[in-house]
Design a protein around this motif. Structure first.
Motif, short mmCIF file in Angstrom:
data_model
loop_
_atom_site.label_atom_id
_atom_site.label_comp_id
_atom_site.label_asym_id
_atom_site.label_seq_id
_atom_site.Cartn_x
_atom_site.Cartn_y
_atom_site.Cartn_z
N GLN A 1 0.83 -1.22 0.00
CA GLN A 1 0.00 0.00 0.00
C GLN A 1 0.86 1.27 0.00
OE1 GLN A 1 -3.35 -0.02 2.75
NE2 GLN A 1 -2.78 2.01 3.49
N THR B 1 -9.32 3.51 0.72
CA THR B 1 -8.22 2.74 0.15
C THR B 1 -8.75 1.97 -1.06
OG1 THR B 1 -7.22 2.50 2.34
CG2 THR B 1 -6.46 0.99 0.62
N ARG C 1 -7.73 -0.28 -4.91
CA ARG C 1 -6.79 -0.95 -5.81
C ARG C 1 -7.53 -1.24 -7.11
NH1 ARG C 1 -4.08 -5.86 -3.16
NH2 ARG C 1 -6.23 -6.62 -3.07
N GLU D 1 -7.11 -3.15 -10.71
CA GLU D 1 -6.36 -4.09 -11.53
C GLU D 1 -7.22 -4.45 -12.74
OE1 GLU D 1 -5.79 -7.24 -8.75
OE2 GLU D 1 -3.88 -6.43 -8.01
N GLU E 1 -11.02 -3.09 -6.11
CA GLU E 1 -11.25 -3.42 -4.71
C GLU E 1 -11.13 -2.14 -3.88
OE1 GLU E 1 -10.29 -7.17 -1.79
OE2 GLU E 1 -8.83 -6.63 -3.34
N ALA F 1 -6.03 5.38 -7.71
CA ALA F 1 -5.57 3.99 -7.84
C ALA F 1 -5.49 3.57 -9.30
CB ALA F 1 -6.52 3.07 -7.08
N GLY G 1 -2.48 -1.09 -10.39
CA GLY G 1 -2.62 -2.22 -9.50
C GLY G 1 -2.10 -2.03 -8.10
N LYS G 2 -1.45 -0.93 -7.81
CA LYS G 2 -0.90 -0.69 -6.48
C LYS G 2 -2.01 -0.13 -5.58
CE LYS G 2 3.30 0.66 -6.22
NZ LYS G 2 3.89 -0.52 -5.52
N PRO G 3 -2.24 -0.71 -4.39
CA PRO G 3 -3.26 -0.16 -3.50
C PRO G 3 -2.82 1.18 -2.93
CG PRO G 3 -2.09 -1.95 -2.42
CD PRO G 3 -1.61 -1.93 -3.84
#
Length: 703
Positions: free
Chosen positions: A222, A345, A347, A349, A354, A407, A412-414
């Motif tokens: 994260q 938060t 993410r 992808e 998410e 994001a 793809g990085k949270p």
């Protein structure tokens, strides 16, 4: 150690093991529950297997309730778990509960309008009754006896000729049964938990710091971000020093998003330092000249053109030849001021989004996340976390969409996007400004015979694309005035202003409760009548209002002699299906009002957990008192002025009055309790100040 426990807490809902679950009215198998990374795999007799929406049971007899609404301090996890335990016939120490993630099986998920208990009570009680009957049927079949001879009690099924069977021993048998279409709900007389003060399920974890709030979310890999946003409404980002921001140790990236420019870093402090180094220059946009005077002028320009919300009698005739009182009231924009600022938060992808969010509206947040990512909603997994206050603000999903935009740029990085207190106060959504003009008349006996209330306030619903002739949230608490005044008219005008509006705790009742209850006391004074006696005389067709007012008055021993320099103030108001009356003891110390004690009577029709009702009244009074004394968002240069608790103050512990709460529950329709305690406190305080100072209070805040 605590960080690991927090991650584990988020993952409880994903556990699989021996057991069964029932979701009343849900036929499909549940989709796999989203799991944060490093989720432990647990099994054994105590593990839960949620095969449907609401109720899960393990072989050990443990029961867990999944609640579609949001727990934001109001005690809903405990209250609805009490309903479950009572109807299911399980000991309280076997029950736990957690919030549901966003899931279409629950319909539209959103917490607001004080609806959680009254909206879900019957559904969940019926679901629990169905589970109980399935256990009874399973036990009867194993014994070869009629189900009518069996009884469920304390998590087991009993029969006179056999040893008791615990629910855990019947899990597989019960799971194989079809739930009854019309389960029989226990009569109220047989409920042993509901209605009794019960310790909150979420309290132990909160005390020791295990509870995962939005800001506590930690996902492997994260990163953290802060967003530089234009301060003015409709403003733009004109220039930034991206190189300077990237030179700050820990800064990883600088990305443009629709709301501004995000600085991404290895930690929040580096992100904040990078944002400062970014040195953004903003354009004021089309509303850069807007200020408080402009807001008031816009409301005044249309107030006489308002649409009629309600009317009766012959107002013009009643106003002619009578003793007439005219008054103008105004209340300011207000921020929600949650203790935990906005954060999310996310993410993104390929093929999956998410989100971990402290949100009052999982459904709307999920939709906003999908739109921001440009994907179908079915590809969004939204996890609901605990939140440090909501008050309506967290049902607006702008902060969720913003996090997803950031994001999306990070492949793809949270990323956790958090707002500072200043971001939250200046970049949030506000309770509307309201201008009110009233005329009232009394007859020769001092009885009110005419009431005209003109309201001018920007429309919340119009800003949502749901505008109509009259925004019902703008006139609630005014159009349903409870007093039997024969000639009445309420109108509402909605000027268009660029300030973003959203639902604030008790919505329109917070403005209109102040205005109507203060004006009522002024009319009482005009007619030489005691304000309590006059209210009671005009509430003859409102028995619940009468009951609540009388209870508060009796609690306070209204009419007794108070200490020198003290005065009573009274108000009663209906909102969200409940009636709340408050009497206050007020003094003035060096020009500063001081509320010493509040006697509060709440008629909410039905009760689940009395402790939660008392806590909500105390909370509502603190919230409403903060607004009455200090709350104001001023506008200058097209932007909010206040920024933090130094200039947007809230009541501190030393200022908080003693609060005595009486709960009235006589079997009427369910009412809410999260918001109805807020509207009466400001008018009760101001009515006492009118007695002490000899002049009415017609604008807020007082300080």
């Amino acid at each position: 150690m605590i960080a690991h426990s927090r991650r584990r807490f988020l993952q409880v809902g994903a556990l699989v093991g021996a057991g069964f679950a029932l979701g009343f009215g849900c036929a499909s198998d549940p989709p796999p529950r989203p799991q944060p990374s490093e989720a432990p795999t647990l099994s054994g007799d105590d593990a839960l297997h949620p095969i449907d929406a609401y109720v899960s049971v393990s072989r050990s007899g443990r029961v867990e309730l999944v609640i579609p609404e949001a727990e934001m301090g109001q005690g809903i996890l405990t209250g609805l778990a009490m309903v479950l335990a009572d109807e299911l016939e399980v000991p309280w120490n076997r029950v736990s509960a957690h919030m549901a993630d966003a899931d279409e099986r629950y319909g539209r998920q959103g917490t607001g309008g004080s609806t959680s208990t009254r909206g879900d009570h019957d559904l969940l009680r019926k679901a629990a009754a169905a589970v109980r009957e399935m256990f009874v049927t399973a036990a009867a079949a194993r014994w070869g006896v009629p189900a009518s001879e069996c009884t469920a009690r304390d998590g087991a099924v009993t029969h006179p000729g056999h040893d008791a069977l615990d629910y855990g021993a019947l899990v597989e048998d019960a799971a194989a049964l079809e739930p009854p279409e019309e389960p029989v709900v226990k009569p109220a007389s047989e409920r042993r938990i509901t209605g009794r003060s019960t310790p909150r399920l979420d309290l132990p974890d909160k005390v020791v710091g295990r509870t995962v709030f939005g800001l506590d979310v930690r996902i492997p890999g994260q990163v953290y971000a802060r967003v530089a946003r234009p301060p003015s409404f409709g403003g733009t980002v004109e220039a930034t020093d991206e190189a300077a921001a990237r030179a700050v140790p820990g800064v990883l990236d600088v990305v443009a998003v629709p709301s501004g420019v995000a600085v991404v870093a290895t930690n929040t402090w580096a992100a904040e330092q990078g944002r400062r180094a970014l040195a953004p220059r903003f354009g004021a946009g089309p509303h850069g000249s807007l200020d408080d005077a402009g807001v008031r002028a816009a409301c005044a320009a249309v107030i006489e053109k308002g649409e009629e919300a309600t009317s009766r009698g012959d107002l013009a005739k009643a106003l002619s030849g009578s003793r007439v009182l005219e008054a103008e009231f105004e209340v300011p924009y207000l921020a929600h001021a949650t203790m935990e600022p906005m954060n999310c938060t996310a993410r993104v992808e390929p093929g999956m989004v998410e989100v971990w969010a402290p949100t009052q509206g999982p459904t709307s947040a999920r939709k906003a996340a999908a739109e921001a990512a440009g994907v179908e909603e079915s590809l969004v997994r939204l996890h609901s976390t605990f939140m440090g206050g909501g008050f309506g603000r967290r049902s607006q999903p702008d902060y969720v969409a913003e996090a997803v935009h950031v994001a999306k740029a990070l492949s793809g990085k949270p990323v956790q996007v958090s707002w500072s207190r200043e971001d939250d106060t200046r970049g949030g959504w506000y309770r509307p400004f309201s201008l009110n003009r009233l005329r009232g008349a009394v007859d020769a006996d001092g009885m009110p015979i005419a009431w005209e209330h003109r309201i001018s306030t920007p429309s919340i619903l119009a800003g949502m694309g749901r505008g109509g002739t009259v925004d019902g949230t703008s006139v609630e608490g005014a159009s349903n005035l409870p007093y039997a005044i024969p000639n009445l008219r309420v109108t509402c005008a909605a000027p268009e202003l660029p300030v973003p509006l959203w639902f604030w705790r008790s919505v329109g009742s917070t403005q209109n409760g102040f205005v109507t209850e203060c004006f009522f006391d002024e009319l009482a004074a005009l007619g030489g009548r005691d304000p309590v006696e006059l209210r009671l005389a005009l509430l003859g067709e409102k028995p619940r209002h009468t009951r609540a007012l009388q209870r508060a008055v009796d609690q306070a021993r209204y009419g007794r002699t108070l200490a020198e320099g003290h005065a009573f103030g009274v108000a009663v108001h209906e909102s969200f299906g409940s009636i709340c009356a408050q009497v206050v003891d007020v003094s003035v110390d060096g020009g500063t009002p001081r509320v010493h004690e509040v006697w509060c009577a709440i008629d909410c029709g039905q009760v689940v957990n009395p402790d939660s009702i008392v806590a909500q009244m105390e909370s509502s009074i603190a919230y409403g008192l903060s607004a009455a004394l200090y709350g104001r968002i001023s506008i200058a240069g097209g932007a909010p002025v206040q920024s933090n608790f130094h200039d947007y103050k809230v009541v501190r512990m030393a200022e908080m009055p003693r609060v005595d709460v009486a709960i009235i529950a006589e079997g009427d329709e369910w009412g809410g309790v999260g918001e109805p305690g807020t509207p009466p406190i400001a008018p009760a305080l101001c009515n006492a100040l009118r007695v002490l100072r000899g002049t009415p209070v017609r604008s807020l805040p007082l300080a």
